[in-house]
Design a protein around this motif. Structure first.
Motif, PDB file in Angstrom:
ATOM      1  N   ASP A  81     -23.552 -54.550 -18.674  1.00 44.99           N
ATOM      2  CA  ASP A  81     -23.348 -53.640 -17.543  1.00 44.99           C
ATOM      3  C   ASP A  81     -23.230 -54.403 -16.239  1.00 44.99           C
ATOM      4  OD1 ASP A  81     -23.052 -51.020 -18.413  1.00 44.99           O
ATOM      5  OD2 ASP A  81     -25.185 -50.920 -18.952  1.00 44.99           O
ATOM      6  N   ASN A 134     -19.824 -56.041 -16.007  1.00 42.64           N
ATOM      7  CA  ASN A 134     -18.758 -55.096 -15.654  1.00 42.64           C
ATOM      8  C   ASN A 134     -18.794 -54.756 -14.170  1.00 42.64           C
ATOM      9  OD1 ASN A 134     -18.127 -55.149 -18.332  1.00 42.64           O
ATOM     10  ND2 ASN A 134     -19.110 -53.196 -18.820  1.00 42.64           N
ATOM     11  N   PRO A 165     -10.096 -41.249 -18.240  1.00 43.16           N
ATOM     12  CA  PRO A 165     -11.218 -40.423 -17.814  1.00 43.16           C
ATOM     13  C   PRO A 165     -12.529 -41.192 -17.653  1.00 43.16           C
ATOM     14  CG  PRO A 165     -10.781 -40.072 -20.151  1.00 43.16           C
ATOM     15  CD  PRO A 165      -9.743 -41.020 -19.661  1.00 43.16           C
ATOM     16  N   TYR A 166     -12.489 -42.528 -17.861  1.00 42.57           N
ATOM     17  CA  TYR A 166     -13.752 -43.252 -17.719  1.00 42.57           C
ATOM     18  C   TYR A 166     -14.328 -43.072 -16.317  1.00 42.57           C
ATOM     19  CZ  TYR A 166     -17.271 -46.857 -17.885  1.00 42.57           C
ATOM     20  OH  TYR A 166     -18.463 -47.504 -17.827  1.00 42.57           O
ATOM     21  N   ASP A 215      -2.983 -56.544 -20.356  1.00 35.20           N
ATOM     22  CA  ASP A 215      -4.444 -56.515 -20.417  1.00 35.20           C
ATOM     23  C   ASP A 215      -5.063 -57.742 -21.081  1.00 35.20           C
ATOM     24  OD1 ASP A 215      -5.395 -54.484 -18.871  1.00 35.20           O
ATOM     25  OD2 ASP A 215      -5.234 -52.958 -20.421  1.00 35.20           O
ATOM     26  N   TYR A 263     -13.676 -59.023 -20.589  1.00 32.24           N
ATOM     27  CA  TYR A 263     -14.535 -59.248 -21.745  1.00 32.24           C
ATOM     28  C   TYR A 263     -15.761 -60.048 -21.334  1.00 32.24           C
ATOM     29  CZ  TYR A 263     -12.319 -57.399 -25.956  1.00 32.24           C
ATOM     30  OH  TYR A 263     -11.867 -56.576 -26.946  1.00 32.24           O
ATOM     31  N   VAL A 299     -18.197 -60.822 -23.617  1.00 31.86           N
ATOM     32  CA  VAL A 299     -18.458 -61.697 -24.765  1.00 31.86           C
ATOM     33  C   VAL A 299     -17.100 -61.974 -25.390  1.00 31.86           C
ATOM     34  CG1 VAL A 299     -19.569 -61.772 -27.022  1.00 31.86           C
ATOM     35  CG2 VAL A 299     -20.661 -60.552 -25.135  1.00 31.86           C
ATOM     36  N   ARG A 345     -16.324 -45.043 -28.050  1.00 34.31           N
ATOM     37  CA  ARG A 345     -17.184 -46.080 -27.507  1.00 34.31           C
ATOM     38  C   ARG A 345     -18.307 -46.374 -28.492  1.00 34.31           C
ATOM     39  NH1 ARG A 345     -18.725 -45.761 -21.656  1.00 34.31           N
ATOM     40  NH2 ARG A 345     -20.023 -44.042 -22.290  1.00 34.31           N
ATOM     41  N   VAL A 365     -12.773 -42.136 -23.985  1.00 33.14           N
ATOM     42  CA  VAL A 365     -11.985 -42.681 -22.872  1.00 33.14           C
ATOM     43  C   VAL A 365     -10.804 -43.455 -23.446  1.00 33.14           C
ATOM     44  CG1 VAL A 365     -14.017 -42.810 -21.398  1.00 33.14           C
ATOM     45  CG2 VAL A 365     -13.386 -44.778 -22.794  1.00 33.14           C
ATOM     46  N   LEU A 366     -10.095 -44.162 -22.577  1.00 32.99           N
ATOM     47  CA  LEU A 366      -8.981 -44.970 -23.067  1.00 32.99           C
ATOM     48  C   LEU A 366      -9.522 -46.199 -23.803  1.00 32.99           C
ATOM     49  CD1 LEU A 366      -6.802 -45.047 -19.827  1.00 32.99           C
ATOM     50  CD2 LEU A 366      -6.402 -43.643 -21.838  1.00 32.99           C
ATOM     51  N   GLU A 397      -8.242 -52.121 -23.775  1.00 32.32           N
ATOM     52  CA  GLU A 397      -8.275 -51.298 -22.563  1.00 32.32           C
ATOM     53  C   GLU A 397      -9.735 -51.069 -22.218  1.00 32.32           C
ATOM     54  OE1 GLU A 397      -5.474 -49.811 -20.572  1.00 32.32           O
ATOM     55  OE2 GLU A 397      -7.316 -50.040 -19.401  1.00 32.32           O
ATOM     56  N   TYR A 398     -10.092 -51.448 -21.004  1.00 36.28           N
ATOM     57  CA  TYR A 398     -11.490 -51.401 -20.594  1.00 36.28           C
ATOM     58  C   TYR A 398     -12.094 -50.014 -20.819  1.00 36.28           C
ATOM     59  CZ  TYR A 398     -15.607 -51.524 -17.719  1.00 36.28           C
ATOM     60  OH  TYR A 398     -16.897 -51.421 -17.294  1.00 36.28           O
ATOM     61  N   CYS A 399     -13.278 -49.977 -21.477  1.00 36.87           N
ATOM     62  CA  CYS A 399     -13.848 -48.684 -21.847  1.00 36.87           C
ATOM     63  C   CYS A 399     -15.346 -48.606 -21.567  1.00 36.87           C
ATOM     64  CB  CYS A 399     -13.573 -48.413 -23.318  1.00 36.87           C
ATOM     65  SG  CYS A 399     -14.176 -49.710 -24.409  1.00 36.87           S
ATOM     66  N   GLY A 400     -15.842 -49.492 -20.704  1.00 38.23           N
ATOM     67  CA  GLY A 400     -17.252 -49.373 -20.350  1.00 38.23           C
ATOM     68  C   GLY A 400     -18.105 -50.475 -20.961  1.00 38.23           C
ATOM     69  N   THR A 401     -19.405 -50.215 -20.965  1.00 36.87           N
ATOM     70  CA  THR A 401     -20.392 -51.255 -21.256  1.00 36.87           C
ATOM     71  C   THR A 401     -19.988 -52.257 -22.336  1.00 36.87           C
ATOM     72  OG1 THR A 401     -22.049 -49.618 -20.687  1.00 36.87           O
ATOM     73  CG2 THR A 401     -22.839 -51.644 -21.731  1.00 36.87           C
ATOM     74  N   LYS A 402     -19.798 -51.778 -23.555  1.00 38.66           N
ATOM     75  CA  LYS A 402     -19.580 -52.734 -24.639  1.00 38.66           C
ATOM     76  C   LYS A 402     -18.116 -52.875 -25.012  1.00 38.66           C
ATOM     77  CE  LYS A 402     -24.068 -52.177 -26.724  1.00 38.66           C
ATOM     78  NZ  LYS A 402     -24.565 -51.196 -27.686  1.00 38.66           N
ATOM     79  N   HIS A 403     -17.272 -52.786 -24.019  1.00 43.24           N
ATOM     80  CA  HIS A 403     -15.838 -52.986 -24.258  1.00 43.24           C
ATOM     81  C   HIS A 403     -15.583 -54.245 -25.082  1.00 43.24           C
ATOM     82  CE1 HIS A 403     -11.636 -53.552 -23.520  1.00 43.24           C
ATOM     83  NE2 HIS A 403     -11.797 -54.502 -22.620  1.00 43.24           N
ATOM     84  N   SER A 404     -16.250 -55.330 -24.708  1.00 42.79           N
ATOM     85  CA  SER A 404     -15.971 -56.586 -25.421  1.00 42.79           C
ATOM     86  C   SER A 404     -16.621 -56.612 -26.802  1.00 42.79           C
ATOM     87  CB  SER A 404     -16.425 -57.792 -24.595  1.00 42.79           C
ATOM     88  OG  SER A 404     -17.823 -57.802 -24.470  1.00 42.79           O
ATOM     89  N   MET A 452     -16.190 -53.994 -28.783  1.00 47.55           N
ATOM     90  CA  MET A 452     -15.388 -53.050 -29.574  1.00 47.55           C
ATOM     91  C   MET A 452     -14.289 -53.815 -30.304  1.00 47.55           C
ATOM     92  SD  MET A 452     -13.983 -49.474 -28.247  1.00 47.55           S
ATOM     93  CE  MET A 452     -12.867 -48.464 -29.202  1.00 47.55           C
TER      94      MET A 452
END
Ligand code: HEM
Ligand code: CU
Ligand code: CU
Lengths: 537, 329
Positions: free
Chosen positions: A67, A70, A145-146, A380, A451, A453, B108, B142-143, B181-188, B190
C-alpha cells in the motif's frame, strides 16, 4: 573588465517586505514565487521517487508495504505532473521573461496573474493535505472504477487539489494569450516574436481548451465517489472506459503543455549560443501550433488495449504518427541552426545538448508505442515509463534547466559557475540515461509498471536503474547548491552577459520594477545575430 | 550476453516473432535517425566552436526544400511503420475461427480460468502446444489486464464486458502471466503462469480434472433459473427462442440491431430491459446478484451450443457430443 552597473532600484529591492511579495502584481516576482512552490513540489516528488527506486532494488517487497509503495508512485507522479511539469516552464520562465521579451510592462491582467498563483497554491495545499492524511493510491491516471468506488485513499482531496490547480493553468493561459495579442511593443510583429513566445501562445491554447475537460472529469469522479452517480462504474450503469477517454482527452494535450514551452526555450538558447537565426523560424513557430492542435486528436493511443474497436485504434495510431512529424521538424531545425554557427560553449547550451539527446530518444520511442502491433506488448510496461520520462524529465526538465541557466543572470543579476553547471548537466545526462535506459529493456522483457514485487530475473536492470537515480540526484543537488551560492557570491551579471539579442537583455539585470525605462521599439527579427557586430561590452 | 541478465524475452507464440521483427525494424529506423542527429550536433558543435563568444554565425535563415524534405521523408517512413504495425495488430486482435476457448475472470487479486470441459484453475492456465487458444475474460471488480509477455499479447479486463486474447503456443514450458492494469494493493501479486504442454500431456491433464463441462453447467442453470420456461426452442414462449441465435443479428425494440455475442448475452441476463428484442414485452427479470461471472460464462457456452431449430430440432445433447473435450471449436 568593464564595470557593471547595478540598477539602484530593481524588481527585487524595490520593496522587501513579505507582504510586498505576497501582494505583488509584478510578473517577475510572481514568476519567482512559482519557482519557490515548484521547487518544493519537485523536492517532494523526488523523495517519493527515491522511495520507489529503493524498493525496486530487490524483487521482494521488503522496503515498504504494498500500500505504501502504491502511494509512493502515485504521489510522486501527482506532484511531478500537476505541480512541476505543467507549471515549470510557463509559470516560472514564461511569467518572468515573456512580458520582457515582447517589450511589455507586465502581463495583460497583473492581478489575475497573482490570483493564478494563489489558486495554484490552494490546489497545492489540498494535495498536501491528501498526502498528510495518508496519500492517494490510484496512480496519477485515476482510472475508474478503482478511483471512484474502490480505493480507500484520499482520492477526493487530491482530486479537489488537481481541480483547483487546473484553474490556475486556465487563467495563466488566458492571461498569456491576451498579453501576446495586446501588449507587444511597437514593431514587435508576430514574425518577430521570439519562438519561446510562440511556444507559450500554443501552450496557452491547450491550457484553455483542455484543462476544463479534466476539471469536469475529476468532478464526475467526485460525484460518483461521494453520491454514487453511475458514470463510470458498470455496476451503477456507467462505463469505466469513458473515464479514460475523458482523462486522456486532457492528459495527452497536457503532455504538450509540458513539452512545448521547453521546446521554445531550446530555440532561444540555441540561437543565442550559435549566434545565428533559428533555422526555419516560421516552420518552428507553426510546428508549435500544429502540435497544439493535432495533440487534441490522439488521446485514444492510450487505450489501444482497453477494448476500443480495432478500426478506431487504427485512426488514432495514424494520427499519433502524424503528430510526431512536427516534433521531428523542430529537431532537424535545431540541428541545422548549429550549422555554420559560432558556437559558444556555455552551460545553458550544454543543457540544451542534453535536451536534444534525451528528447530524441523520448520522441522516437513514442513511435514504438504509436505502432499498434508493438503497443499491445509494450502498453503498461516499463517501456512506457521510460518513454515518458525521456520526454518529460529528459525533455521538459532539461529544457527548463537550460532556460533557468540562460535567464538566471537576468532574474537574479548574478552569474553562477559555468564549470559546475556544465558538470551538473553532464551528471544529469549520464544519471538520467543510466536510470531510464534499462527500463526500455525491462519493458520489452515484459515487466509491468506499478509493480511492487517483481520476478527475480528483472533485478539486475532494476538495480542499474536505481543506481542511475542516485547519480541523477547528485546532479540535481549540485544545481541547487551552485545556484543558491550564486545568489550571495555570484559575480554581477550585467544587462547582457550572453550578448544575446532579445529585448529582455536590453534592460538591467535584475530588471527594473516596470521592466524598461521606456517602451522599446522593435525594428528587426528576434535572432539577427549575424547582422550585428557582436563584441564584448 | 551476461549470465543472469536477460535482454530479450522468450518467443513462445506464433505472434511473438511477428511482433519482434517489427520491433527490430522500428529500432533500426529510429536508431538511424537518432544517430544521425546526435552525430550532426556533435560535429557542428565541435567544428563551429567559438571560444571567444564574440564571433557571429553565418547569415542562414532557412531553406524551404530542406523543410519539405525533412517533413515528407519522415512522414513516409512513419507511414511504413504504421502500415506494418497495423497488419501485425490485426493478427493479434483477430483470432482464427477454430480456437480452443478458455474463460477467465479477474478479481482482486487473482485470475480464475475455466476450461469448457469443466476444469477450473486459479492463477494457472494449462494449454496445449501448437493449438490456437482464445481466452475470453472479464473482471468482477476494477480494471485488470491479462498480459503474457512470452506470447506478446495483452488486453484489459473490464467489468461488464468481455475481452479476449488469442495465441498459438510454439514452445512447451512455463511462462509469466501478469496483471498489467493497476488494480490496487496487490496488483503485483496478481500473477500466474501459463503452462504449455505437449498435446498428449494436455489431454491427460484435462481428463484428470473433474466437474461438469461448462455447457452442461450452463444447461443446469438454464433450467434452474427458469430461463427455459420462457425461451422455448420453437419461439412460442414469452421470450425469443435462443436456438441458433449466437452470432446472429437481432432486431431491437429501439429500431437498431445487435449481434448476439458474449457481451450482449451477458447484458441480457443482468439488465434485460437495456436492449430489448423487437416484438417482446419487457417481462424478463434481472438475474443480477443471482448468477456469478462463471455462471454467466457457462450460460453463454450453453447458448452457443444450441443448434438452429431450422437445421435440427433435436435436443442440445447432440451439440454436447460435438463439443467433446478437446475438440476444436
Ligand atoms: C513524438 C511523438 C510521440 C508519440 C508518437 C507518442 C506516443 C505515445 C503513446 C502511443 C503512448 C501510450 C503508450 C501506452 O500507454 O501503451 C504514450 C505514452 C505517453 N507519452 Fe508519448 N508520444 C509522443 C511524445 C510524447 C510527448 C512529447 C510527451 C510529453 C511531453 C509524451 C508523454 C507521454 C506520457 C506521459 C505517456 C504515458 C502516460 C501514462 O500512461 O501514464 N509523449 N506516448
Ligand atoms: Cu498521449
Ligand atoms: Cu492489476
Amino acid at each position: 573588465m568593464t564595470t557593471i552597473v547595478i540598477p539602484r532600484v530593481n524588481y527585487l529591492n524595490v520593496k522587501t517586505t513579505v507582504a510586498s511579495w505576497l501582494l505583488t502584481r509584478d510578473h517577475k516576482r510572481i514568476g519567482v514565487m512559482y519557482l519557490v512552490v515548484v521547487a518544493l513540489a519537485f523536492f517532494l516528488g523526488s523523495v517519493f521517487a527515491a522511495g520507489v527506486r529503493i524498493e525496486l532494488t530487490t524483487p521482494e517487497g521488503d522496503f515498504v508495504s504494498a500500500d505504501t509503495y502504491n502511494r509512493l508512485f502515485t504521489m510522486h507522479a501527482v506532484f511531478m505532473v500537476f505541480f512541476v511539469l505543467i507549471p515549470v516552464v510557463p509559470a516560472i520562465l514564461g511569467n518572468f521573461v515573456m512580458p520582457l521579451m515582447i517589450g511589455a510592462k507586465d502581463v495583460a491582467f497583473p492581478t489575475l496573474n497573482l490570483l493564478s498563483w494563489y489558486v495554484f497554491v490552494t490546489g497545492f495545499l489540498f494535495t498536501i493535505a491528501a498526502l498528510a492524511l495518508g496519500g492517494v493510491d490510484t496512480g496519477w491516471t485515476f482510472y475508474t472504477p478503482y478511483s471512484s468506488n474502490v480505493s480507500e485513499s484520499n482520492v477526493l482531496l487530491a482530486g479537489i487539489g488537481i481541480f483547483i490547480t487546473g484553474f490556475s493553468s486556465i487563467l495563466t493561459g488566458l492571461n498569456f494569450m491576451v498579453t501576446i495579442h495586446r501588449m507587444r511593443a511597437p514593431g514587435m510583429t508576430w514574425f518577430r516574436l521570439p519562438l519561446f513566445v510562440w511556444a507559450l501562445y500554443a501552450t496557452s491554447l491547450v491550457m484553455i481548451l483542455g484543462t476544463p475537460v479534466v476539471a469536469i472529469t475529476v468532478g464526475m469522479v467526485a460525484l460518483e465517489r461521494a453520491f454514487g452517480f453511475g458514470i463510470f462504474d458498470p455496476r451503477l450503469g456507467g462505463d469505466p472506459v469513458l473515464f479514460q477517454h475523458l482523462f486522456w482527452f486532457y492528459s495527452h494535450p497536457a503532455v504538450y503543455i509540458m513539452i512545448l514551452p521547453p521546446m521554445g526555450v531550446i530555440s532561444e538558447v540555441i540561437a543565442c549560443f550559435s549566434r545565428k537565426n533559428v533555422f526555419g523560424y516560421s516552420f518552428v513557430a507553426f510546428s508549435s501550433l500544429a502540435i497544439a492542435v493535432f495533440g487534441f486528436l490522439v488521446w485514444a493511443h492510450h487505450l489501444f488495449v482497453a477494448g476500443i474497436s480495432p478500426y478506431s485504434a487504427m485512426v488514432f495510431s495514424f494520427l499519433s504518427f502524424a503528430v510526431a512529424i512536427p516534433s521531428a521538424v523542430k529537431t532537424f531545425n535545431w540541428t541545422a541552426t548549429l550549422y555554420k554557427g559560432a558556437i559558444w560553449w556555455r552551460a545553458p547550451l550544454m543543457w540544451v545538448f542534453g535536451f536534444l539527446g534525451l528528447f530524441l530518444v523520448g520522441g522516437l520511442t513514442g513511435l514504438f508505442l504509436a505502432s499498434l502491433g508493438l503497443d499491445v506488448h509494450l502498453h503498461d510496461t516499463y517501456f512506457v515509463v521510460a518513454h515518458f520520462h525521456y520526454i518529460m524529465v529528459g525533455g521538459a526538465i532539461m529544457g527548463f534547466f537550460a532556460g533557468l541557466h540562460f535567464w538566471w543572470p537576468k532574474m537574479t543579476g548574478r552569474m553562477y559557475s559555468d564549470g559546475l553547471a556544465t558538470v551538473a548537466a553532464l551528471l544529469v545526462f549520464v544519471g538520467f540515461n543510466l536510470t531510464f535506459f534499462p527500463q526500455f529493456i525491462l519493458g520489452y522483457l515484459g515487466m509491468p509498471r506499478r509493480y511492487h514485487v517483481y520476478p527475480e530475473e528483472f533485478q539486475v536492470l532494476n538495480v542499474l536503474s536505481s543506481s542511475g537515480a542516485s547519480v541523477l540526484a547528485i546532479g540535481y543537488s549540485l544545481v541547487a547548491i551552485y545556484l543558491v551560492y550564486s545568489l550571495f557570491r555570484g559575480e554581477r551579471a550585467g544587462a547582457n552577459p550572453w550578448l544575446a539579442t532579445g529585448l529582455e537583455w536590453k534592460t538591467e539585470s535584475p530588471p527594473l520594477p516596470h521592466n524598461f525605462p521606456e517602451t522599446p521599439i522593435v525594428n528587426e527579427g528576434a535572432y539577427e545575430y549575424s547582422k550585428r557586430e557582436v563584441k564584448v561590452a | 550476453m551476461l549470465p543472469g541478465i536477460p535482454l530479450f524475452p522468450e518467443q513462445a507464440s506464433t505472434l511473438a516473432p511477428e511482433v519482434d521483427n517489427l520491433y527490430f525494424f522500428v529500432t533500426a529506423v529510429t536508431a538511424f535517425f537518432a544517430l544521425l542527429v546526435v552525430v550532426l550536433v556533435l560535429i557542428f558543435a565541435i567544428k563551429y566552436r567559438d571560444r571567444t563568444g564574440e564571433r557571429v554565425g553565418a547569415p542562414i535563415t532557412g531553406s524551404i526544400p530542406l523543410e519539405l524534405g525533412w517533413t515528407i521523408v519522415p512522414f513516409f517512413i512513419a507511414m511504413a511503420i504504421f502500415g506494418w504495425a497495423t497488419l501485425v495488430f490485426f493478427h493479434i486482435v483477430r483470432a482464427p475461427d477454430q480456437t480452443l476457448e478458455v474463460y477467465s475472470t479477474g478479481k482482486r487479486w487473482m485470475w480464475r480460468f475455466q476450461h469448457i470441459e469443466g476444469q477450473g484453475e486459479i492463477n494457472e492456465l494449462h494449454v496445449p502446444l501448437g493449438r490456437p487458444v482464445k481466452v475470453i475474460f472479464t473482471s468482477e471488480d476494477v480494471l485488470h489486464a491479462i498480459y503474457i509477455p512470452a506470447f506478446r499479447v495483452k488486453a484489459d479486463a473490464i467489468p461488464g464486458r468481455y475481452s479476449s486474447i488469442w495465441f498459438t503456443p510454439t514452445r512447451a514450458g512455463e511462462y509469466h502471466l501478469f496483471c498489467a492494469e493497476y488494480c490496487g494493493t496487490k496488483h503485483s501479486g496478481m500473477i500466474g503462469r501459463v503452462v504449455v504442454m505437449e498435446p498428449n500431456d494436455y489431454q491427460a491433464w484435462l481428463s484428470g480434472g473433474g466437474g461438469l463441462s461448462m455447457q452442461a453447467r450452463g444447461e443446469q442453470l438454464f433450467q434452474q433459473f427458469g430461463c427455459a420456461s420462457c425461451h422455448l426452442p420453437d419461439g412460442s414462449g414469452r421470450g425469443p427462442s435462443l436456438a441458433g441465435k449466437y452470432r446472429s443479428e437481432e432486431s431491437l425494440a429501439n429500431g437498431t440491431t445487435v449481434t448476439v455475442d458474449d457481451t450482449y448475452i451477458r447484458e441480457s441476463v443482468l439488465t434485460p430491459q437495456m436492449r430489448l428484442v423487437a416484438g417482446y414485452q419487457p417481462v424478463m427479470p434481472t438475474f443480477q446478484g443471482q448468477v456469478n461471472e462463471e455462471g454467466l460464462m457457462s450460460l453463454i457456452e450453453y447458448i452457443k451450443s444450441l443448434p438452429s431449430t431450422r437445421q435440427t430440432a433435436a435436443a442440445p445433447a447432440a451439440a454436447a457430443v460435438a463439443a467433446a473435450p478437446g475438440a476444436p471449436r
